[in-house]
Design a protein around this motif. Structure first.
Motif, PDB file in Angstrom:
ATOM      1  N   LEU A 194      38.639  45.248  47.165  1.00  0.00           N
ATOM      2  CA  LEU A 194      37.230  44.871  47.037  1.00  0.00           C
ATOM      3  C   LEU A 194      36.483  45.706  46.000  1.00  0.00           C
ATOM      4  O   LEU A 194      35.292  45.476  45.769  1.00  0.00           O
ATOM      5  N   VAL A 195      37.147  46.696  45.367  1.00  0.00           N
ATOM      6  CA  VAL A 195      36.453  47.563  44.418  1.00  0.00           C
ATOM      7  C   VAL A 195      35.948  46.774  43.222  1.00  0.00           C
ATOM      8  O   VAL A 195      34.771  46.821  42.856  1.00  0.00           O
ATOM      9  N   ALA A 196      36.845  46.000  42.548  1.00  0.00           N
ATOM     10  CA  ALA A 196      36.445  45.230  41.368  1.00  0.00           C
ATOM     11  C   ALA A 196      35.383  44.189  41.713  1.00  0.00           C
ATOM     12  O   ALA A 196      34.375  44.062  40.987  1.00  0.00           O
ATOM     13  N   PRO A 197      35.531  43.417  42.803  1.00  0.00           N
ATOM     14  CA  PRO A 197      34.463  42.479  43.162  1.00  0.00           C
ATOM     15  C   PRO A 197      33.120  43.158  43.402  1.00  0.00           C
ATOM     16  O   PRO A 197      32.066  42.591  43.086  1.00  0.00           O
ATOM     17  N   ALA A 198      33.138  44.382  43.961  1.00  0.00           N
ATOM     18  CA  ALA A 198      31.879  45.093  44.194  1.00  0.00           C
ATOM     19  C   ALA A 198      31.190  45.409  42.875  1.00  0.00           C
ATOM     20  O   ALA A 198      29.961  45.309  42.757  1.00  0.00           O
ATOM     21  N   ILE A 199      31.971  45.790  41.856  1.00  0.00           N
ATOM     22  CA  ILE A 199      31.392  46.061  40.543  1.00  0.00           C
ATOM     23  C   ILE A 199      30.817  44.774  39.950  1.00  0.00           C
ATOM     24  O   ILE A 199      29.716  44.746  39.400  1.00  0.00           O
ATOM     25  N   VAL A 213      39.061  41.470  37.323  1.00  0.00           N
ATOM     26  CA  VAL A 213      39.049  42.519  36.296  1.00  0.00           C
ATOM     27  C   VAL A 213      38.909  41.946  34.885  1.00  0.00           C
ATOM     28  O   VAL A 213      38.109  42.451  34.085  1.00  0.00           O
ATOM     29  N   PRO A 214      39.657  40.913  34.485  1.00  0.00           N
ATOM     30  CA  PRO A 214      39.469  40.382  33.128  1.00  0.00           C
ATOM     31  C   PRO A 214      38.036  39.933  32.843  1.00  0.00           C
ATOM     32  O   PRO A 214      37.499  40.191  31.756  1.00  0.00           O
ATOM     33  N   ALA A 215      37.419  39.265  33.821  1.00  0.00           N
ATOM     34  CA  ALA A 215      36.033  38.847  33.631  1.00  0.00           C
ATOM     35  C   ALA A 215      35.106  40.056  33.514  1.00  0.00           C
ATOM     36  O   ALA A 215      34.141  40.058  32.735  1.00  0.00           O
ATOM     37  N   LEU A 216      35.401  41.094  34.285  1.00  0.00           N
ATOM     38  CA  LEU A 216      34.613  42.325  34.213  1.00  0.00           C
ATOM     39  C   LEU A 216      34.708  42.935  32.818  1.00  0.00           C
ATOM     40  O   LEU A 216      33.706  43.377  32.240  1.00  0.00           O
ATOM     41  N   ILE A 217      35.913  42.972  32.293  1.00  0.00           N
ATOM     42  CA  ILE A 217      36.118  43.546  30.960  1.00  0.00           C
ATOM     43  C   ILE A 217      35.295  42.798  29.930  1.00  0.00           C
ATOM     44  O   ILE A 217      34.607  43.395  29.088  1.00  0.00           O
ATOM     45  N   ASP A 218      35.318  41.463  29.978  1.00  0.00           N
ATOM     46  CA  ASP A 218      34.540  40.663  29.028  1.00  0.00           C
ATOM     47  C   ASP A 218      33.051  40.949  29.160  1.00  0.00           C
ATOM     48  O   ASP A 218      32.328  41.105  28.167  1.00  0.00           O
ATOM     49  N   SER A 240      41.176  53.926  41.583  1.00  0.00           N
ATOM     50  CA  SER A 240      41.789  54.532  40.401  1.00  0.00           C
ATOM     51  C   SER A 240      42.386  53.471  39.479  1.00  0.00           C
ATOM     52  O   SER A 240      42.286  53.578  38.250  1.00  0.00           O
ATOM     53  N   ALA A 241      42.984  52.434  40.053  1.00  0.00           N
ATOM     54  CA  ALA A 241      43.568  51.374  39.213  1.00  0.00           C
ATOM     55  C   ALA A 241      42.489  50.649  38.417  1.00  0.00           C
ATOM     56  O   ALA A 241      42.630  50.401  37.206  1.00  0.00           O
ATOM     57  N   VAL A 242      41.379  50.297  39.082  1.00  0.00           N
ATOM     58  CA  VAL A 242      40.287  49.606  38.401  1.00  0.00           C
ATOM     59  C   VAL A 242      39.659  50.509  37.344  1.00  0.00           C
ATOM     60  O   VAL A 242      39.378  50.081  36.213  1.00  0.00           O
ATOM     61  N   ALA A 243      39.420  51.791  37.707  1.00  0.00           N
ATOM     62  CA  ALA A 243      38.785  52.714  36.768  1.00  0.00           C
ATOM     63  C   ALA A 243      39.631  52.900  35.513  1.00  0.00           C
ATOM     64  O   ALA A 243      39.109  52.892  34.382  1.00  0.00           O
ATOM     65  N   GLU A 244      40.929  53.070  35.700  1.00  0.00           N
ATOM     66  CA  GLU A 244      41.804  53.270  34.546  1.00  0.00           C
ATOM     67  C   GLU A 244      41.792  52.047  33.635  1.00  0.00           C
ATOM     68  O   GLU A 244      41.701  52.160  32.408  1.00  0.00           O
ATOM     69  N   GLU A 245      41.858  50.845  34.228  1.00  0.00           N
ATOM     70  CA  GLU A 245      41.907  49.620  33.433  1.00  0.00           C
ATOM     71  C   GLU A 245      40.597  49.410  32.672  1.00  0.00           C
ATOM     72  O   GLU A 245      40.599  49.088  31.473  1.00  0.00           O
ATOM     73  N   LEU A 246      39.487  49.617  33.334  1.00  0.00           N
ATOM     74  CA  LEU A 246      38.198  49.374  32.684  1.00  0.00           C
ATOM     75  C   LEU A 246      37.935  50.378  31.563  1.00  0.00           C
ATOM     76  O   LEU A 246      37.479  50.006  30.473  1.00  0.00           O
ATOM     77  N   THR A 247      38.174  51.657  31.812  1.00  0.00           N
ATOM     78  CA  THR A 247      37.885  52.656  30.773  1.00  0.00           C
ATOM     79  C   THR A 247      38.840  52.535  29.596  1.00  0.00           C
ATOM     80  O   THR A 247      38.484  52.872  28.457  1.00  0.00           O
ATOM     81  N   ARG A 248      40.043  52.048  29.853  1.00  0.00           N
ATOM     82  CA  ARG A 248      41.012  51.872  28.758  1.00  0.00           C
ATOM     83  C   ARG A 248      40.656  50.676  27.895  1.00  0.00           C
ATOM     84  O   ARG A 248      40.849  50.688  26.672  1.00  0.00           O
ATOM     85  N   ARG A 249      40.106  49.613  28.514  1.00  0.00           N
ATOM     86  CA  ARG A 249      39.890  48.346  27.803  1.00  0.00           C
ATOM     87  C   ARG A 249      38.457  48.175  27.280  1.00  0.00           C
ATOM     88  O   ARG A 249      38.221  47.291  26.452  1.00  0.00           O
ATOM     89  N   VAL A 250      37.515  48.968  27.762  1.00  0.00           N
ATOM     90  CA  VAL A 250      36.110  48.785  27.362  1.00  0.00           C
ATOM     91  C   VAL A 250      35.626  50.074  26.694  1.00  0.00           C
ATOM     92  O   VAL A 250      35.259  51.039  27.373  1.00  0.00           O
ATOM     93  N   PRO A 251      35.591  50.128  25.374  1.00  0.00           N
ATOM     94  CA  PRO A 251      35.223  51.371  24.675  1.00  0.00           C
ATOM     95  C   PRO A 251      33.799  51.839  24.950  1.00  0.00           C
ATOM     96  O   PRO A 251      33.516  53.036  24.869  1.00  0.00           O
ATOM     97  N   THR A 252      32.897  50.902  25.246  1.00  0.00           N
ATOM     98  CA  THR A 252      31.496  51.290  25.450  1.00  0.00           C
ATOM     99  C   THR A 252      31.178  51.652  26.901  1.00  0.00           C
ATOM    100  O   THR A 252      30.034  51.948  27.228  1.00  0.00           O
TER     101      THR A 252
END
Length: 950
Positions: A194-199, A213-218, A240-252
C-alpha cells in the motif's frame, strides 16, 4: 526580505523570482531551502558588496537569531546547489574576517504577469510544533543533505522526535519546491503493497492498477517534489523498494524518510537522530547552566505548560538533569515525565524513575497512539522484531550501563540461540535503533526505557535468573582476570563496568540470587572499588559478602581479601576505629596463616597507619621496625621499600629528621614497581606520593623551601596522574601546609586547601576534610572575618578529625588558630584556645618547636611577661636544633630577637638569629627569611614584628 517583490534577477544561467521565491536554471527549478532562498536574495540584491555575517543573520533570522554555524551550513548548501547547476563558476566568495559577497554580475527585469505568485496550494504537511527545542542543527544538516544527496532517512529510537524534525524540514523547504511537498504517514498502513498507492493518493491520482509505480514516476517528472515518508519501519521492505525506484527514476524528486532502521538501498543517506543533549553529572550545576541544555529546556517548557509558575531553581537543577539523563534525553520520555512533575514535584518524579522507570505514564491525547505512552512506543518497535531478536533483546536487559559485543555473545548465546545468531541479532537490533552506541570504543547499550521494557519481558519468561546468573559469573571471571592485570589495563577494562558490577552483586545477594557467587565477585572486585575511590560502596559490598561467609570460607584467601578491603575502606571513610583496627589485626593473622607476604606487609602497614594517625608514635615506630625486620628477611625489594617508607614517615613525625630523610630516599629510589602498583590496586593510594610529600616536609624543615616546593609539585602531579582521590588528598595536604609555612598570603596555599576540602568532601574522606576545614578557618581569621564563624569552622573540622581518629594535626591547627586570634587583637581568647587544646609541650613531634614558639608569642601578647615567653622561645630553638629543623630554629630565633630588642640580651639574640639565617642556601624568598632580614637590619617594635610573623 526585499523591496523588489515584482523583480526577476538574472545571473549566469539562473533567474531568481523574488515574488515567487523561486530559483530556476533553463526553466528547471533549483531546489533550495527557505533559509537558503532568503540568503540568496540578500546576497544577490547587494551583488559586489561584502555583507557581514551578523547582518546576514539579522536579515534571515530576524526573530530568534542563529549561531554562525547555522549560517555556514546554509551558505554551504546554497553554494552546492549553484555549483550543481553551473559547475566551475564561483558565485559566493568568503571574505575572511568580514563576511560574504555575491561576485557574479546581476541584471534585473520586471516580472511578467504570469510570474506573479500563485495561490498557495492546500497544506499537505502537518503543522510544525510551535516550539521545537534543540533540533535546529539537525534540521539544517538534514536540509543540506537533502539538497545535495536527494534521499535521506532519519533513524533513531521511538520517541526521539524523528517525525517532528521531518515536519520542520518540510516547512523549511516548502518554498524551494513551490509548495510541492507531500507528507505521507505510513503508520496506519498494514501492508507493504500500500506504500505506492498512498503516495499516489496524496498526489490526487486515481489508483486503478496493482502496479502504480510507473504512473507515479510519470507524474513526479512534471515538477520538483519533496516527499516525506513517515514511520516506515513496519513496512520497511515495501517502503525501501518504492523509495529506491522513485529516486533512481525521477531526477527532480527529493525523498525524506523516518524509520527506526535504515532502508539499506541504493542512494540512501542515513541521519541518526540522538536524544537531546543532557547535562553531565555535576552536583554543583546551577539552574542557569542547566537551562543551556535542550533536554532541560524541554522538561521545563512542558512543566510550565501545566504549571505556568514553575521556575527551575539551583537546588532542583541537578535533579532535573538526573531525570533527563535517566531518560537518555528522549523527547517523548522527557515530556511524559514532565506531566508528572505537577503532581509529584521534581524530586518525587526522579525517585519514581529510579525505583521503576514508569513506561505507562500517559502523554498528550492528540499524539499518535504509539506515542501516548513509552510502553506503546516500545511495543510498536518490539512487535516488528523477529522471535530470535525479541529473545536476544530480553536477555540483553541483564546488562546495566553498557556492554561489549564479546560480553553480549558470551552471556546471551546458548543451545537455543548459537553465537552466530546472537551476533547477527545484536547488529540487527543496533540497525533498528533498539541498541545504541556508547562512546567511541565500540561499546553498546540499551537506552534506559528500552532496558526497562525488555526487563519486563524477561521477567515474564523463565529465563530471568538463568541469565542474571550467567551475567554475574561472566563479570566474576572478568574481575578475577582484572586483579591480575597491570594497572593501566585494569583501570580501563574494569572501571567502565561498574554498573554491571553493581547489577551482578545486587542479583547475587537477592532472595533469588546466589550468595556464593556474590562472595566470589565481591572479593574479585575489592581492588576495583578502591581504585575507583568508591570507598563507601566498597564497605557496603564487603560487609555483605562477609556476612554470607560460611565455615568453608573461614581462614581462606577469600576471607583475607574481603577483610582487608573492608578494613582499608573503613579506615579512609570512618577513621581509625577500634573495630577497623581489630579487622586489620584479623587480616594479619589470616595472612600469616596463609604465608602471604604481600598481605602481611599490607596488614602491618595499615596497623602502623592506625597508630600513626591516632597518634601513638611509640607503637607506630615499633610496628615500622617490625615491618623492617620482616621485610629484610624476605629479601623482596617492594617489601623493603614499604618498611623504609613506614620507618621514614614515623621517624619524621617524632622529629628524627635526618634518619627519616635517608629512609624515605631509600624507599623512593629503591622500590619495586610491581609491588608499588599492587599496593595502589589494593588500597587506592601510592607510597611514592607519600614519600615525595614526606621529603617535601623534611626539605622545608631542614631549611630548603625551594626544594620542598619542587617535591610537593612532584607529589601533586604524581597524584593527579594516578587519578586516586586518597593520593591526591594526601599530596594536597602537605603541599598546602608547606605553602602556608613558606608564603601564606600569595594565594597558592589557600587554593590547595580549598581543592583538598572539595575532593575530600566529595568522596567522604573525613580526615582530610577535617584538616582542610581547620586550615580554612585559619585563613578566615587571617582575612579578618568574624571570629565566631571561623571558630565554628575550626571545631567542625576538629570534630571530623576526632570521628576519623586522625589526631596528627589537632595541636598544630589549634595552636596556629590561637596565634591568629592573638594577632586579630584577641590575645586572651587565643591563649584560652591553646590551653583548651591540652597540648603536651613535652611530647616529641615534628612541629613541636613551633608549638613552643607560639606559646611564647601568646605569653607576650596576653601579658604573661617576657620571662615566660623567653623560656618558650629558647626551648623552641633548642628542640629545633636537636631535630635538625632549621626552619623552626629560624622562627624561634626571630621571635627571641624581637622579644629581646630592648633588653641586655639583645646582642646575643641578634647573633643567634644571624648565625641561623646564614645557614639558608635556597633562592626561594619565604616569609620567614624576609622577616629575619628585617629584624637583623633594623629594630622593630614588638607589636609590629609580631604581626609580621603571620
Amino acid at each position: 526580505m526585499s523591496g523588489q517583490q515584482g523583480t526577476v534577477l538574472s545571473f549566469g544561467p539562473f533567474e531568481l523570482s523574488i515574488a515567487n521565491r523561486l530559483l530556476t536554471n533553463d526553466a528547471k527549478v533549483v531546489p533550495l531551502g527557505a533559509r537558503a532562498v532568503d540568503l540568496l536574495i540578500v546576497l544577490v540584491e547587494q551583488a559586489g558588496k561584502v555583507i557581514g555575517r551578523r547582518t546576514l543573520i539579522e536579515r534571515v533570522w530576524p526573530e530568534r537569531g542563529a549561531e554562525q554555524v547555522s549560517l555556514r551550513v546554509h551558505i554551504s548548501a546554497l553554494r552546492k546547489a549553484l555549483d550543481r547547476s553551473d559547475p566551475g563558476r564561483r558565485y559566493i566568495a568568503n571574505i575572511p574576517g568580514r563576511g560574504y559577497s555575491f561576485v557574479v554580475p546581476v541584471t534585473s527585469r520586471a516580472a511578467d504577469v504570469s510570474e506573479n505568485p500563485r495561490p498557495p496550494p492546500r497544506p499537505r504537511v502537518p503543522a510544525r510544533l510551535m516550539r521545537m527545542l534543540g533540533r535546529e542543527g539537525a534540521v539544517a544538516e538534514i536540509q543540506a543533505k537533502l539538497a545535495g544527496q536527494k534521499f535521506v532517512t532519519i533513524i533513531g529510537p521511538g520517541g526521539v522526535g524523528k517525525t517532528t524534525v521531518a515536519v520542520a524540514v518540510a516547512h523549511e523547504m516548502g518554498a524551494a519546491f513551490d509548495g510541492q511537498v507531500l507528507f505521507i504517514d505510513l503508520s496506519a498502513l498494514g501492508d507493504a503493497s500500500l506504500v505506492a498507492p498512498a503516495i499516489a493518493t496524496s498526489l490526487g491520482m486515481s489508483v486503478q492498477t496493482t502496479n502504480v509505480v510507473p504512473a507515479l514516476i510519470d507524474r513526479l517528472q512534471e515538477r520538483p517534489t519533496l516527499i516525506i515518508l513517515d514511520c516506515c519501519e513496519h513496512l520497511i521492505h515495501g517502503a525501501s523498494a518504492v523509495a529506491e525506484e522513485l529516486t533512481r527514476r525521477v531526477p527532480t524528486l527529493h525523498l525524506l524518510a523516518t524509520s527506526r532502521e535504515a532502508m539499506r538501498v541504493e542512494g540512501e543517506h542515513v541521519y541518526e537522530l540522538d536524544g537531546l543533549e543532557c547535562p553531565p553529572e555535576d552536583s554543583n550545576l546551577s539552574a542557569r547552566d542547566a537551562l543551556q541544555y535542550p533536554s532541560i529546556q524541554l522538561l521545563v517548557d512542558r512543566v510550565r505548560a501545566v504549571r505556568s509558575d514553575f521556575e527551575l531553581t539551583d537546588a532542583d537543577a541537578p535533579i532535573a538533569a538526573g531525570i533527563c539523563r535517566r531518560l537518555d534525553g528522549i523527547p517523548l520520555a522527557v515530556e511524559l515525565a514532565a506531566c508528572r512533575v505537577d503532581i509529584f514535584g521534581l524530586g518525587k518524579t526522579a525517585s519514581l524513575l529510579d525505583e521503576r522507570l514508569n513506561l505507562s505514564w500517559v502523554g498528550r491525547r492528540t499524539a499518535p497512539s504509539r506515542h501516548q505512552t513509552l510502553n506503546a512506543t516500545l511495543e510498536w518497535s518490539y512487535d516488528l522484531l523477529g522471535a530470535a531478536e525479541k529473545r536476544i533483546l530480553n536477555r540483553l536487559s541483564v546488562f546495566a550501563g553498557g556492554f561489549t559485543f564479546e560480553a553480549a555473545v558470551a552471556i546471551v548465546a546458548d543451545e537455543t540461540v548459537d553465537e552466530a545468531s546472537v551476533s547477527d541479532c545484536v547488529w540487527e537490533l543496533r540497525s533498528k535503533s533498539m541498541i545504541a552506541a556508547q562512546g567511541q570504543d565500540g561499546r553498546l547499550r540499551l537506552l534506559d526505557p528500552t532496558r526497562a521494557f525488555a526487563l519486563q519481558r524477561l521477567a515474564r519468561s523463565d529465563e530471568q535468573d538463568l541469565f542474571r546468573r550467567r551475567h554475574a559469573l561472566y563479570f566474576t571471571d572478568l574481575f578475577k582476570q582484572g586483579a591480575a592485570m597491570d594497572i593501566s589495563g585494569w583501570s580501563r577494562a574494569l572501571g567502565i563496568e561498574v554498573d554491571n558490577l553493581r547489577a551482578a552483586l545486587n542479583w547475587a545477594f537477592s532472595a533469588t540470587g546466589d550468595a556464593k557467587i556474590g562472595v566470589e565477585l565481591a572479593a574479585a572486585s575489592a581492588s576495583a572499588w578502591m581504585g575507583m575511590a568508591l570507598l563507601t560502596e566498597c564497605v557496603e559490598w564487603m560487609r555483605k559478602a562477609i556476612s554470607h561467609l560460611d565455615e568453608m570460607n573461614s581462614g581462606t584467601r577469600q576471607e583475607m581479601v574481603l577483610q582487608s578491603a573492608l578494613a582499608s575502606c573503613v579506615m579512609f571513610t570512618g577513621g581509625m576505629t577500634e573495630k577497623s583496627y581489630a579487622t586489620w589485626a584479623k587480616a594479619l593473622l589470616l595472612a600469616e596463616g596463609l604465608n602471604d607476604i604481600d598481605y602481611q606487609m599490607d596488614a602491618v602497614l595499615v596497623l602502623w597507619a592506625h597508630e600513626l594517625r591516632v597518634p601513638n608514635y611509640p607503637q607506630a615506630i615499633e610496628l615500622a621496625d617490625r615491618g623492617g625486620t620482616f621485610s629484610e628477611g624476605t629479601g623482596r625489594i617492594g617489601a623493603i621499600a614499604t618498611a623504609n617508607y613506614m620507618r621514614g614517615i614515623a621517624y619524621y613525625h617524632v622529629g628524627r629528621i635526618a634518619e627519616a630523610q635517608g629512609l624515605l630516599e631509600l624507599s623512593l629510589h629503591r622500590d619495586d614497581e610491581a609491588a608499588r602498583q599492587l599496593l595502589i590496586k589494593r588500597f587506592g593510594y601510592d607510597r611514592k606520593v607519600d614519600n615525595l610529600a614526606g621529603l617535601a616536609t623534611l626539605a622545608w624543615l631542614r631549611g630548603s623551601p625551594d626544594q620542598a616546593r619542587r617535591f610537593n609539585q612532584m607529589a601533586v602531579a604524581e597524584a593527579r596522574q594516578s587519578n586516586r582521590t586518597v593520593n591526591l588528598c594526601g599530596a594536597l595536604t602537605f603541599a598546602g601546609l608547606i605553602a602556608y609555612f613558606t608564603n601564606p598570603d600569595d594565594g597558592e596555599a589557600e587554593a590547595l586547601v580549598d581543592e583538598l576540602v572539595t575532593h575530600a568532601g566529595k568522596f567522604a574522606l573525613h580526615n582530610y576534610q577535617g584538616l582542610g576545614l581547620g586550615m580554612q578557618a585559619i585563613y578566615e581569621i587571617r582575612r579578618g572575618e568574624q571570629t565566631s564563624a571561623a571558630s565554628a569552622m575550626l571545631y567542625a573540622g576538629l570534630e571530623k578529625l576526632s570521628a576519623a581518629r586522625y589526631g596528627i594535626f589537632d595541636w598544630f591547627l589549634q595552636a596556629e588558630f590561637a596565634m591568629c586570634m592573638a594577632l586579630a587583637g584577641r590575645p586572651r581568647e587565643g591563649l584560652d584556645i591553646f590551653e583548651r587544646a591540652k597540648i603536651d609541650l613535652g611530647e616529641s613531634r615534628w612541629y613541636g618547636p613551633e608549638l613552643h614558639r607560639i606559646r611564647g608569642e601568646l605569653a607576650l601578647s596576653s601579658g604573661e611577661g617576657l620571662p615566660v615567653a623567653r623560656q618558650h622561645f629558647q626551648r623552641a630553638f633548642e628542640l629545633a636544633n636537636r631535630q635538625a629543623s632549621l626552619s623552626w630554629a629560624l622562627r624561634a630565633a626571630t621571635s627571641l630577637a624581637i622579644a629581646e630588642r630592648s633588653t641586655g640580651r639583645q646582642e646575643a639574640a641578634w647573633r643567634t638569629l644571624q648565625a641561623t639565617h646564614a645557614k639558608f642556601r635556597d633562592d626561594l624568598e619565604s616569609r620567614d627569611l624576609r622577616l629575619a632580614r628585617q629584624v637583623l637590619a633594623v629594630s622593630h617594635s614588638h607589636d609590629g614584628a609580631a604581626n609580621s610573623m603571620q
